[in-house]
Write a protein that holds these residues in place. Structure first.
Motif, PDB file in Angstrom:
ATOM      1  N   GLN A  74     -17.790  24.680   8.268  1.00  0.00           N
ATOM      2  CA  GLN A  74     -16.960  23.534   7.897  1.00  0.00           C
ATOM      3  C   GLN A  74     -17.107  23.224   6.410  1.00  0.00           C
ATOM      4  OE1 GLN A  74     -16.914  19.990  10.391  1.00  0.00           O
ATOM      5  NE2 GLN A  74     -17.799  21.123  12.093  1.00  0.00           N
ATOM      6  N   ILE A  75     -18.330  23.282   5.902  1.00  0.00           N
ATOM      7  CA  ILE A  75     -18.576  23.017   4.482  1.00  0.00           C
ATOM      8  C   ILE A  75     -17.906  24.079   3.618  1.00  0.00           C
ATOM      9  CG2 ILE A  75     -20.351  22.931   2.687  1.00  0.00           C
ATOM     10  CD1 ILE A  75     -22.207  21.654   4.795  1.00  0.00           C
ATOM     11  N   ALA A  76     -18.067  25.353   3.987  1.00  0.00           N
ATOM     12  CA  ALA A  76     -17.476  26.439   3.204  1.00  0.00           C
ATOM     13  C   ALA A  76     -15.957  26.325   3.168  1.00  0.00           C
ATOM     14  CB  ALA A  76     -17.900  27.792   3.789  1.00  0.00           C
ATOM     15  N   ILE A  77     -15.360  26.008   4.323  1.00  0.00           N
ATOM     16  CA  ILE A  77     -13.903  25.838   4.380  1.00  0.00           C
ATOM     17  C   ILE A  77     -13.483  24.655   3.506  1.00  0.00           C
ATOM     18  CG2 ILE A  77     -11.977  25.163   5.875  1.00  0.00           C
ATOM     19  CD1 ILE A  77     -13.295  26.753   8.131  1.00  0.00           C
ATOM     20  N   GLY A  78     -14.250  23.567   3.588  1.00  0.00           N
ATOM     21  CA  GLY A  78     -13.916  22.383   2.800  1.00  0.00           C
ATOM     22  C   GLY A  78     -14.009  22.632   1.308  1.00  0.00           C
ATOM     23  N   MET A  79     -15.014  23.387   0.877  1.00  0.00           N
ATOM     24  CA  MET A  79     -15.156  23.693  -0.550  1.00  0.00           C
ATOM     25  C   MET A  79     -13.980  24.535  -1.031  1.00  0.00           C
ATOM     26  SD  MET A  79     -19.266  24.444  -0.805  1.00  0.00           S
ATOM     27  CE  MET A  79     -19.230  24.764  -2.580  1.00  0.00           C
ATOM     28  N   TRP A  80     -13.622  25.554  -0.257  1.00  0.00           N
ATOM     29  CA  TRP A  80     -12.503  26.424  -0.656  1.00  0.00           C
ATOM     30  C   TRP A  80     -11.207  25.617  -0.666  1.00  0.00           C
ATOM     31  CZ3 TRP A  80      -7.877  28.716  -0.430  1.00  0.00           C
ATOM     32  CH2 TRP A  80      -7.719  30.007  -0.952  1.00  0.00           C
ATOM     33  N   ARG A  81     -11.060  24.746   0.331  1.00  0.00           N
ATOM     34  CA  ARG A  81      -9.842  23.950   0.427  1.00  0.00           C
ATOM     35  C   ARG A  81      -9.682  23.024  -0.777  1.00  0.00           C
ATOM     36  NH1 ARG A  81      -4.753  23.142   1.313  1.00  0.00           N
ATOM     37  NH2 ARG A  81      -4.150  21.373   2.598  1.00  0.00           N
ATOM     38  N   GLN A  82     -10.769  22.358  -1.189  1.00  0.00           N
ATOM     39  CA  GLN A  82     -10.696  21.482  -2.364  1.00  0.00           C
ATOM     40  C   GLN A  82     -10.352  22.286  -3.612  1.00  0.00           C
ATOM     41  OE1 GLN A  82     -10.531  18.398  -2.757  1.00  0.00           O
ATOM     42  NE2 GLN A  82     -11.433  17.421  -0.967  1.00  0.00           N
TER      43      GLN A  82
END
Length: 327
Positions: A74-82
């Motif tokens: 979830q964190i990795a996806i959120g970082m890439w998304r931002q």
């Protein structure tokens, strides 16, 4: 069908609004390397920071599939998304700057549009540096912005600026409104964002308020005086531009989907298949529906197009009104 004569050249009220916006750019502007302390310890990026988890305001962030993933993913996806949202924003700002510079060629001496639009272009240049710095510090080197098809679609910007400026500023709103809506929702909702992201959003929202105000004012004053053929064409192109720009700005690219093995049905559901995401999509365009209505662009044919594209709905009572939830 071409629109080359401005109706605002001798409009004192419009000129006064432009002067007010220009003074706002002088008195309340930001420099990304003065007003953001990039090297502050609290801005440090860590891959185990839960503040990178995507919030419910993001269509994918509230999806059951995302919430079921391990925290690390979830964190990795959120970082890439931002980083991806920033990259798309950067790409859009660059296209906007080019269009604004082209538009200025036709602005006569003494017209206050020249000063305001130049202020806006300078602020957008600062936004591109701000977004790029955030992307660099997040650290993803494979993040992508607008795709190849999106870039080809934007080629319509250049002839639109010269021959159909009302369409150009419609496209500007189509790009600015979705990201502004998302960022305001996050800031208003008190979401626990990473401090770097929070600061970037604060600055972007503050300055975009002027940019969006100008585009609204430009269209509100120019559209009523258009000839019937051009105005009819714009009434249909208006919702189409909104829907296309929404996907360009808000829908993650295939590289994002492939990198994190996101099922196709999840993407279809989140963007914009389920009832909640459809309601969110409609709420994004409350302000521009009000603009279209007040400018005489909401005729029976146009209303049908808005409905077919899934972005119809009530108009806002005032600009940036928070979405009203049904009881």
């Amino acid at each position: 069908m071409l629109s080359t004569v401005k109706n605002t050249a001798t409009d004192p009220e419009y000129h006064e609004i432009l002067r007010g916006l220009s003074e706002g750019s002088v008195n309340r502007h930001f420099d990304p390397y003065v007003d953001i302390d990039w090297d502050s310890p609290e801005f440090a990026v860590h891959s185990d920071d839960p503040r990178w988890i995507m919030p419910d305001e993001d269509p994918l962030g509230r999806h059951p599939w995302y919430k079921a993933q391990p925290i690390e993913k979830q964190i990795a996806i959120g970082m890439w998304r931002q980083a991806g949202i920033a990259k798309v924003g950067l790409d859009f700002e660059q296209l906007l700057i080019r269009g604004l510079m082209q538009y200025l060629i036709s602005v006569p001496d003494g017209d206050p549009e020249f000063r305001y639009i130049t202020h806006e272009a300078a602020e957008e240049c600062n936004h591109t540096m701000m977004f790029q710095e955030m992307i660099n510090r997040i650290g993803y080197r494979d993040v992508v912005g607008m795709g190849t098809i999106d870039r080809k679609l934007t080629m319509i910007i250049w002839p639109a600026v010269k021959y159909f400026p009302e369409l150009f500023f419609t496209m500007v709103l189509g790009g600015e409104e979705p990201i502004d809506h998302l960022q305001k929702s996050l800031l208003r909702g008190g979401v626990d964002l990473h401090p770097m992201v929070h600061r970037v959003m604060q600055i972007h929202v503050a300055e975009e308020a002027r940019h969006i105000s100008f585009a609204h004012e430009y269209l509100r004053r120019n559209v009523p005086g258009m000839n019937i053929v051009t105005k009819s064409a714009l009434s249909v192109l208006f919702p189409i531009a909104m829907r296309i720009m929404l996907d360009m700005i808000m829908t993650p690219p295939k590289e994002f989907v492939e990198k994190f093995d996101i099922p196709a049905e999840v993407m279809r559901d989140a963007y914009w298949g389920n009832n909640e995401s459809q309601a969110s999509m409609r709420s994004i365009f409350g302000d521009v529906r009000a603009l279209a209505t007040n400018s005489g662009l909401m005729n029976p044919v146009a209303k049908r197009v808005w409905r077919l594209l899934g972005i119809d709905g009530p108009v806002t009572r005032y600009r940036s009104e928070p979405a009203r939830k049904a009881a």
